[in-house]
Design an enzyme around this catalytic site. Structure first.
Site, PDB file in Angstrom:
ATOM      1  N   ASP A   1      -7.154  -1.847   3.948  1.00  0.00           N
ATOM      2  CA  ASP A   1      -6.233  -2.893   3.492  1.00  0.00           C
ATOM      3  C   ASP A   1      -6.601  -4.271   4.037  1.00  0.00           C
ATOM      4  O   ASP A   1      -6.014  -5.274   3.624  1.00  0.00           O
ATOM      5  CB  ASP A   1      -4.791  -2.556   3.927  1.00  0.00           C
ATOM      6  CG  ASP A   1      -4.269  -1.298   3.254  1.00  0.00           C
ATOM      7  OD1 ASP A   1      -4.624  -1.078   2.087  1.00  0.00           O
ATOM      8  OD2 ASP A   1      -3.524  -0.550   3.897  1.00  0.00           O
TER       9      ASP A   1
ATOM     10  N   ASP B   1      -1.485  -0.823   5.976  1.00  0.00           N
ATOM     11  CA  ASP B   1      -1.654  -0.303   7.334  1.00  0.00           C
ATOM     12  C   ASP B   1      -3.065   0.153   7.655  1.00  0.00           C
ATOM     13  O   ASP B   1      -3.420   0.278   8.814  1.00  0.00           O
ATOM     14  CB  ASP B   1      -0.699   0.871   7.582  1.00  0.00           C
ATOM     15  CG  ASP B   1      -1.201   2.148   6.921  1.00  0.00           C
ATOM     16  OD1 ASP B   1      -1.526   2.096   5.722  1.00  0.00           O
ATOM     17  OD2 ASP B   1      -1.275   3.184   7.604  1.00  0.00           O
TER      18      ASP B   1
ATOM     19  N   ASP C   1       0.874  -1.164   0.000  1.00  0.00           N
ATOM     20  CA  ASP C   1       0.000   0.000   0.000  1.00  0.00           C
ATOM     21  C   ASP C   1       0.921   1.227   0.000  1.00  0.00           C
ATOM     22  O   ASP C   1       2.100   1.123   0.330  1.00  0.00           O
ATOM     23  CB  ASP C   1      -0.873  -0.027   1.255  1.00  0.00           C
ATOM     24  CG  ASP C   1      -1.676   1.247   1.417  1.00  0.00           C
ATOM     25  OD1 ASP C   1      -2.352   1.651   0.461  1.00  0.00           O
ATOM     26  OD2 ASP C   1      -1.614   1.850   2.516  1.00  0.00           O
TER      27      ASP C   1
END
Length: 594
Positions: free
Chosen positions: A493, A489, A297
């Site tokens: 996600d 995080d 990410d």
């Protein structure tokens, strides 16, 4: 026992001393063997040691019987020492558990159990005390030691409005902290739960050894029984063949495998914890050896997640202050870093805005009613059906509309983390491909990807798009029997973390949902620790394979030599205890891995 070996007494006294020595040293082993038989666990190492040594006593080989028990216990001692050393790095995490919390009350302060503290209460943490619960600093400033949580040796500075993480140690200033999570949801409680449950998820190699021992042990017992009975039927030399069978039993004990393989994985998990990385089970450590792609990410993972408003572009005569104020009012209840940066950038009186009906829309932004008008704040997808002016400045662009009319855009910048470039380079050195998945626009995504030299970048993604991309990566990797890891995080996600073969959560800044869904948690929010964890996994597997190969090779060789009477009981002791000690010492090397 020593007197028995010296043989300075009458033979009957010496024999008595041998028996005393035998039961002092090996009594617990005999007791365990008997107890396990009643519990249906017959063929274990205790049973093998008991049968072999009792047989030796019956044959009059007293010194050998005592020696086998003695050296077997020496092997167990080495195992205990190695296991305790492995536990030290993990137990350091267990020691972060707070004993008490000091809450503010009308009469002053009161010490209570951390589990009794409610969200919203104010706790006081003095210098030298552990921070018992997660919260926001409302008064004071200090340096806090987070080394047990994150692996970082340098203390962190925290002040008013900063987040305080439970399990940290306050060093030099008194802090007043407003509790934001009850104890069961706190950082320290989740860490303790993950550490204590890590051993429940075994690696394939550990499961193989468990299955192997259950099949192997009955087979060697049957072979030893055949060795004791069948040849004497033809030669008549019962004593010699029974002795060989007892030697065979001692050699066959699978201690080296049963002990060293789990110890190796335990050592690997301990080595990772020294780096501030929590591995939830050895199965995930083993799986890392087959990773060929790591997808990241962007926000809060590869970038700092510390956004700043760098440009305000109003339209239709709207002032910069008005645009920023409306956006800040709509975003004020959001915990997203972008939302917080907009709120912090507005220096006016936000209380003049009346807000209601606030709703977040994953992958788009949010909507809210501000002073009676429907305000939408988000990316270009949030502007569907609205005539807006696209902003192509480099950065995260947030668009604002009021009752369907475009008000302008706000540009927010986020820089890569200091070790993000090293994180990607370390992966490339290991031949592992890198990818970035982000909801940001193509300009921002490709700008970050170029800086970090990522192999692939996917932009303008919704949470479900990220899942689809990871599934595509999985399909490609599995053609070569490889695996895909994802590092994220945020709460968005969570679906991707569970989709990937191995999910890494950035634990320090990461959401509770991401930490819960992940298989491995990086407490210090450093992406370079992904590669370090993979290295630990590779060294762990190397040591496991060394121990398996060495133990089985020596066992097979000595079993053949024992069956032919070439080696005796003393050599059998080496084949059992000696191999175990060597395998354990080899596994101990993981404790010094950096």
């Amino acid at each position: 026992m020593v007197t028995g070996f010296v043989g300075s007494f009458d033979e009957s006294i010496n024999i008595a001393l041998y028996f005393v020595g035998y039961f002092v040293i090996g009594g617990s082993i005999v007791f365990k063997a008997i107890k396990n038989i009643f519990h249906g666990e017959i063929f274990d190492e205790n049973f093998l040691m008991t049968i072999a040594t009792v047989g030796a006593l019956i044959l009059g080989e007293y010194p050998e019987a005592v020696a086998v028990m003695f050296f077997y216990e020496v092997g167990n001692l080495f195992e205990d020492i190695a296991t305790n050393n492995s536990k030290k790095s993990i137990s350091a995490l267990l020691e972060v558990k707070p004993v008490f919390a000091t809450i503010k009350i009308a009469a002053g302060t009161k010490k209570v159990d951390p589990s009794k503290v409610q969200v919203g209460q104010i706790i006081v943490v003095k210098p030298g005390e552990k921070i018992p619960l997660d919260g926001t600093v409302v008064s004071g400033k200090s340096m806090v030691d987070t080394s047990a949580l994150t692996g970082e040796s340098m203390p962190r500075s925290i002040k008013e409005n900063d987040m305080a993480m439970s399990g940290s140690i306050n060093q030099n200033g008194t802090l007043e902290i407003k509790v934001t999570k009850v104890y069961s949801d706190s950082t320290v409680a989740k860490i303790l739960d993950m550490v204590q449950n890590a051993s429940s998820k075994k690696a394939p190699a550990e499961k193989f050894i468990t299955r192997f021992a259950k099949i192997y042990t009955p087979i060697v017992v049957a072979m030893a029984a055949a060795l004791a009975v069948i040849p004497p039927l033809f030669t008549g030399n019962w004593s010699e063949w029974i002795s060989r069978a007892l030697v065979f039993l001692v050699i066959s004990c699978p201690c080296a495998l049963v002990i060293s393989v789990p110890l190796s994985f335990f050592g690997g998990i301990g080595a990772a914890s020294k780096q501030g990385v929590l591995v939830k089970g050895s199965s995930y450590l083993e799986a890392l050896n087959n990773v060929d792609t790591v997808a990241f990410d962007k926000t809060g993972t590869l970038t700092k997640g510390q956004f700043e408003v760098v440009k305000i572009v109003p339209v239709n005569g709207i002032s910069r202050q008005e645009l920023l104020g409306v956006a800040a009012a709509a975003e004020q209840n959001s915990t997203h870093p972008i939302a917080q940066s907009i709120v912090q950038a507005y220096n006016g009186d936000i209380s003049k805005f009346e807000i209601s009906e606030s709703n977040e829309h994953a992958g788009h932004g949010l909507s809210a009613v501000v002073n009676g008008k429907q305000i939408i704040v988000g990316n270009n997808k949030a502007m569907a059906g609205i005539d807006f002016v696209e902003n192509r400045d480099i950065g995260t662009v947030v668009y604002v509309s009021s009752d369907g009319d475009f008000m302008g855009s706000i540009v927010i910048a986020d820089e890569p983390k200091t070790d993000a470039s090293d994180a990607i380079e370390l992966l490339h050195q290991r031949g592992i491909k890198s990818a970035m998945l982000t909801g940001d626009n193509e300009v921002v995504g490709r700008s970050i990807a170029k800086k970090l030299k990522l192999d692939q970048v996917y932009t303008s993604l919704l949470p479900e798009d990220k899942v689809n991309i990871v599934e595509e990566l999985l399909a490609s990797s599995r053609k070569n029997n490889k695996k895909v890891a994802f590092v994220g995080d945020g709460i968005n996600d969570t679906p991707v973390l569970t989709t990937a073969d191995i999910g890494f959560a950035m634990g320090g800044l990461g959401s509770d949902a991401a930490v819960e869904a992940a298989d491995i948690v990086i407490m210090g929010d450093e992406p370079s620790k992904v590669s370090k964890t993979i290295r630990i996994a590779q060294v762990t597997r190397k040591i496991v394979m060394e121990n398996i190969s060495f133990a089985i090779g020596i066992k097979v060789l000595f079993l053949i030599l024992g069956a032919f009477g070439i080696v005796g009981m003393w050599q059998a002791v080496f084949a059992d205890v000696g191999v175990t000690v060597i395998a354990v010492l080899n596994a101990v090397r993981l404790q010094f891995l950096k």
